[in-house]
Design a protein around this motif. Sequence first.
Motif, PDB file in Angstrom:
ATOM      1  N   PHE A 204       0.838  -1.192   0.000  1.00 61.53           N
ATOM      2  CA  PHE A 204       0.000   0.000   0.000  1.00 61.53           C
ATOM      3  C   PHE A 204       0.879   1.252   0.000  1.00 61.53           C
ATOM      4  CE2 PHE A 204      -2.963  -3.195   1.371  1.00 61.53           C
ATOM      5  CZ  PHE A 204      -4.168  -2.784   0.802  1.00 61.53           C
ATOM      6  N   HIS A 205       0.532   2.186  -0.853  1.00 57.99           N
ATOM      7  CA  HIS A 205       1.241   3.452  -0.937  1.00 57.99           C
ATOM      8  C   HIS A 205       0.851   4.323   0.258  1.00 57.99           C
ATOM      9  CE1 HIS A 205       2.069   7.552  -2.546  1.00 57.99           C
ATOM     10  NE2 HIS A 205       3.061   6.943  -3.167  1.00 57.99           N
ATOM     11  N   ARG A 206       1.741   5.239   0.649  1.00 62.54           N
ATOM     12  CA  ARG A 206       1.454   6.077   1.810  1.00 62.54           C
ATOM     13  C   ARG A 206       0.185   6.908   1.608  1.00 62.54           C
ATOM     14  NH1 ARG A 206       6.187   8.288  -0.284  1.00 62.54           N
ATOM     15  NH2 ARG A 206       5.995  10.345  -1.272  1.00 62.54           N
ATOM     16  N   GLY A 207      -0.100   7.260   0.360  1.00 56.58           N
ATOM     17  CA  GLY A 207      -1.331   7.988   0.090  1.00 56.58           C
ATOM     18  C   GLY A 207      -2.560   7.147   0.385  1.00 56.58           C
ATOM     19  N   GLU A 208      -2.490   5.850   0.088  1.00 58.15           N
ATOM     20  CA  GLU A 208      -3.604   4.954   0.396  1.00 58.15           C
ATOM     21  C   GLU A 208      -3.764   4.794   1.906  1.00 58.15           C
ATOM     22  OE1 GLU A 208      -3.894   1.712  -3.108  1.00 58.15           O
ATOM     23  OE2 GLU A 208      -1.926   1.777  -2.147  1.00 58.15           O
ATOM     24  N   VAL A 209      -2.640   4.696   2.621  1.00 55.54           N
ATOM     25  CA  VAL A 209      -2.699   4.569   4.079  1.00 55.54           C
ATOM     26  C   VAL A 209      -3.333   5.815   4.695  1.00 55.54           C
ATOM     27  CG1 VAL A 209      -1.339   4.309   6.190  1.00 55.54           C
ATOM     28  CG2 VAL A 209      -0.706   3.032   4.142  1.00 55.54           C
ATOM     29  N   GLU A 210      -2.975   6.980   4.188  1.00 56.26           N
ATOM     30  CA  GLU A 210      -3.555   8.219   4.704  1.00 56.26           C
ATOM     31  C   GLU A 210      -5.056   8.263   4.466  1.00 56.26           C
ATOM     32  OE1 GLU A 210      -1.351  11.237   2.710  1.00 56.26           O
ATOM     33  OE2 GLU A 210       0.497  10.912   3.887  1.00 56.26           O
ATOM     34  N   ARG A 211      -5.493   7.823   3.301  1.00 49.00           N
ATOM     35  CA  ARG A 211      -6.935   7.792   3.010  1.00 49.00           C
ATOM     36  C   ARG A 211      -7.654   6.820   3.931  1.00 49.00           C
ATOM     37  NH1 ARG A 211      -7.546   5.614  -2.400  1.00 49.00           N
ATOM     38  NH2 ARG A 211      -9.766   5.681  -1.870  1.00 49.00           N
ATOM     39  N   LEU A 212      -7.041   5.647   4.179  1.00 49.09           N
ATOM     40  CA  LEU A 212      -7.661   4.666   5.062  1.00 49.09           C
ATOM     41  C   LEU A 212      -7.774   5.227   6.484  1.00 49.09           C
ATOM     42  CD1 LEU A 212      -8.714   1.685   5.069  1.00 49.09           C
ATOM     43  CD2 LEU A 212      -6.478   1.053   5.982  1.00 49.09           C
ATOM     44  N   ALA A 213      -6.730   5.930   6.931  1.00 46.01           N
ATOM     45  CA  ALA A 213      -6.751   6.532   8.265  1.00 46.01           C
ATOM     46  C   ALA A 213      -7.847   7.589   8.366  1.00 46.01           C
ATOM     47  CB  ALA A 213      -5.395   7.145   8.589  1.00 46.01           C
ATOM     48  N   GLN A 214      -8.012   8.385   7.336  1.00 50.03           N
ATOM     49  CA  GLN A 214      -9.067   9.391   7.336  1.00 50.03           C
ATOM     50  C   GLN A 214     -10.451   8.745   7.383  1.00 50.03           C
ATOM     51  OE1 GLN A 214      -8.172  11.646   3.812  1.00 50.03           O
ATOM     52  NE2 GLN A 214      -6.375  12.638   4.728  1.00 50.03           N
ATOM     53  N   LEU A 215     -10.601   7.626   6.670  1.00 50.36           N
ATOM     54  CA  LEU A 215     -11.869   6.917   6.680  1.00 50.36           C
ATOM     55  C   LEU A 215     -12.172   6.363   8.077  1.00 50.36           C
ATOM     56  CD1 LEU A 215     -14.276   5.799   5.033  1.00 50.36           C
ATOM     57  CD2 LEU A 215     -12.884   3.772   4.576  1.00 50.36           C
ATOM     58  N   ALA A 216     -11.144   5.766   8.720  1.00 52.17           N
ATOM     59  CA  ALA A 216     -11.336   5.222  10.071  1.00 52.17           C
ATOM     60  C   ALA A 216     -11.682   6.330  11.067  1.00 52.17           C
ATOM     61  CB  ALA A 216     -10.086   4.475  10.514  1.00 52.17           C
ATOM     62  N   GLU A 217     -10.994   7.459  10.973  1.00 54.17           N
ATOM     63  CA  GLU A 217     -11.256   8.568  11.891  1.00 54.17           C
ATOM     64  C   GLU A 217     -12.653   9.142  11.686  1.00 54.17           C
ATOM     65  OE1 GLU A 217      -8.108  11.344  11.354  1.00 54.17           O
ATOM     66  OE2 GLU A 217      -6.564  10.011  12.197  1.00 54.17           O
ATOM     67  N   ALA A 218     -13.078   9.252  10.418  1.00 53.13           N
ATOM     68  CA  ALA A 218     -14.427   9.748  10.145  1.00 53.13           C
ATOM     69  C   ALA A 218     -15.476   8.764  10.663  1.00 53.13           C
ATOM     70  CB  ALA A 218     -14.605   9.967   8.647  1.00 53.13           C
ATOM     71  N   GLY A 219     -15.214   7.467  10.481  1.00 51.98           N
ATOM     72  CA  GLY A 219     -16.140   6.468  11.000  1.00 51.98           C
ATOM     73  C   GLY A 219     -16.235   6.514  12.509  1.00 51.98           C
ATOM     74  N   ALA A 220     -15.084   6.712  13.172  1.00 45.55           N
ATOM     75  CA  ALA A 220     -15.082   6.800  14.629  1.00 45.55           C
ATOM     76  C   ALA A 220     -15.853   8.027  15.108  1.00 45.55           C
ATOM     77  CB  ALA A 220     -13.647   6.846  15.149  1.00 45.55           C
ATOM     78  N   ALA A 221     -15.717   9.135  14.386  1.00 48.57           N
ATOM     79  CA  ALA A 221     -16.424  10.356  14.771  1.00 48.57           C
ATOM     80  C   ALA A 221     -17.933  10.174  14.655  1.00 48.57           C
ATOM     81  CB  ALA A 221     -15.964  11.521  13.896  1.00 48.57           C
ATOM     82  N   VAL A 222     -18.360   9.432  13.646  1.00 47.54           N
ATOM     83  CA  VAL A 222     -19.795   9.220  13.441  1.00 47.54           C
ATOM     84  C   VAL A 222     -20.354   8.197  14.425  1.00 47.54           C
ATOM     85  CG1 VAL A 222     -21.514   8.304  11.828  1.00 47.54           C
ATOM     86  CG2 VAL A 222     -19.756   9.882  11.015  1.00 47.54           C
ATOM     87  N   LEU A 223     -19.629   7.106  14.644  1.00 47.47           N
ATOM     88  CA  LEU A 223     -20.138   6.010  15.468  1.00 47.47           C
ATOM     89  C   LEU A 223     -19.969   6.257  16.963  1.00 47.47           C
ATOM     90  CD1 LEU A 223     -18.934   2.998  13.298  1.00 47.47           C
ATOM     91  CD2 LEU A 223     -21.259   3.905  13.509  1.00 47.47           C
ATOM     92  N   GLY A 224     -18.953   6.997  17.358  1.00 46.37           N
ATOM     93  CA  GLY A 224     -18.779   7.377  18.756  1.00 46.37           C
ATOM     94  C   GLY A 224     -18.815   6.202  19.713  1.00 46.37           C
ATOM     95  N   ASP A 225     -19.703   6.277  20.705  1.00 44.63           N
ATOM     96  CA  ASP A 225     -19.766   5.267  21.762  1.00 44.63           C
ATOM     97  C   ASP A 225     -20.133   3.880  21.256  1.00 44.63           C
ATOM     98  OD1 ASP A 225     -19.129   7.247  23.526  1.00 44.63           O
ATOM     99  OD2 ASP A 225     -21.182   7.571  24.245  1.00 44.63           O
ATOM    100  N   ARG A 226     -20.709   3.792  20.078  1.00 44.57           N
ATOM    101  CA  ARG A 226     -21.065   2.474  19.545  1.00 44.57           C
ATOM    102  C   ARG A 226     -19.827   1.604  19.352  1.00 44.57           C
ATOM    103  NH1 ARG A 226     -26.296   2.237  17.425  1.00 44.57           N
ATOM    104  NH2 ARG A 226     -27.356   4.262  17.339  1.00 44.57           N
ATOM    105  N   LEU A 227     -18.681   2.225  19.112  1.00 45.45           N
ATOM    106  CA  LEU A 227     -17.455   1.458  18.926  1.00 45.45           C
ATOM    107  C   LEU A 227     -17.009   0.771  20.205  1.00 45.45           C
ATOM    108  CD1 LEU A 227     -15.317   3.802  16.627  1.00 45.45           C
ATOM    109  CD2 LEU A 227     -16.649   1.788  15.982  1.00 45.45           C
ATOM    110  N   ASP A 228     -17.314   1.376  21.358  1.00 43.82           N
ATOM    111  CA  ASP A 228     -16.940   0.744  22.626  1.00 43.82           C
ATOM    112  C   ASP A 228     -17.608  -0.611  22.757  1.00 43.82           C
ATOM    113  OD1 ASP A 228     -15.450   2.999  23.221  1.00 43.82           O
ATOM    114  OD2 ASP A 228     -17.107   3.973  24.263  1.00 43.82           O
TER     115      ASP A 228
END
Length: 245
Positions: A204-228
Motif C-alpha cells: 500500500f502506498h502512503r497515500g492509500e494509508v492516509e486515506r484509510l486513516a481518514q476513513l477510520a477517523e471519520a467512521g469513529a467520529a460518526v459512530l462514537g460510543d457504539r465502537l466501545d
Amino acid sequence: MLLRLRVELPDRPGTLGQVARTLGVAGADIVQVVVLERVGGRAVDDFTVMWPLSAGVDRVLAGLTAVPGVRVAGAWRATELPEPGGREVAVVGQVAANPERGLYTLVDAVPGMFAADWAVVGSVPDDWADGGGVDGTELVSASWRAPVVPPIPDLTPLRPRAVTGPDGTHVAAAPFRRAGLVLLAARGGPAAGDADSGLFAPPFHRGEVERLAQLAEAGAAVLGDRLDGAGGAAAGSGAVNGRAA
C-alpha cells in the motif's frame, strides 16, 4: 477484467504518452489514471485498464518494462474505479444513516475503494501498548473474501501504516483510536490466489494509508460510543490469528 497497474516512471514530457501507447498496443483499454506521487524526477501512477480475461499479463508487463526508465511495481485485479475523496464521503454518509451497521458498511466498502482483496476490523488486546503486541487481535467484522483466519502481521506500533506479512500479504492498518479497534485492508499473498496468473499486488502506498486513516477517523467520529460496544463484543469471538480468545 478490470486490471490495476502501478507504474513508476520518469517525470518528464513524453514518458506518460509512451506508457499509454504501450498499453494500447498490448491490448489494454485505459479507463483511468491516478497520480500517486511526483518526487525527485520520478512519478508513481496507477493505471486502471480493461484487460481480456483469457489473456495473460506477460505481454503488457514486457511492453511496459521495455520503456526506458519504467518499472512496474504491481499488477493486480480491481473491482471498481478509484474515486479519491468522493467515495469516502458517500460511505461515511451511509454509516451515519445506519449506524447500527456502521462497521459492516465500512469494512464492506474498503476492498473496492482501495483495490484490496479483503478487509477486516480487528480488536487489539488491552496490553498491546505494554509490549504485548497484537498477537491476540480478534475479529470484529470482515468483508467478502476475507479468509476465515486472516493473516494479520505484527502491527506494533499501532498507528496508520503499511506492513507486509511473512506470507507476502500486504496490509494497511488504520486505528479507530477507540476501543482498541483497527481497520485493516489487505491484498496479495496466498489468499489472493494469483500465484499462477502472473499478477502481483504492490504494498500500500502512503497515500492509500492516509486515506484509510481518514476513513477510520471519520467512521469513529460518526459512530462514537457504539465502537466501545463493538470492541467489547469481540471478546470470546476467537482471535484472528487462530489463538483462542
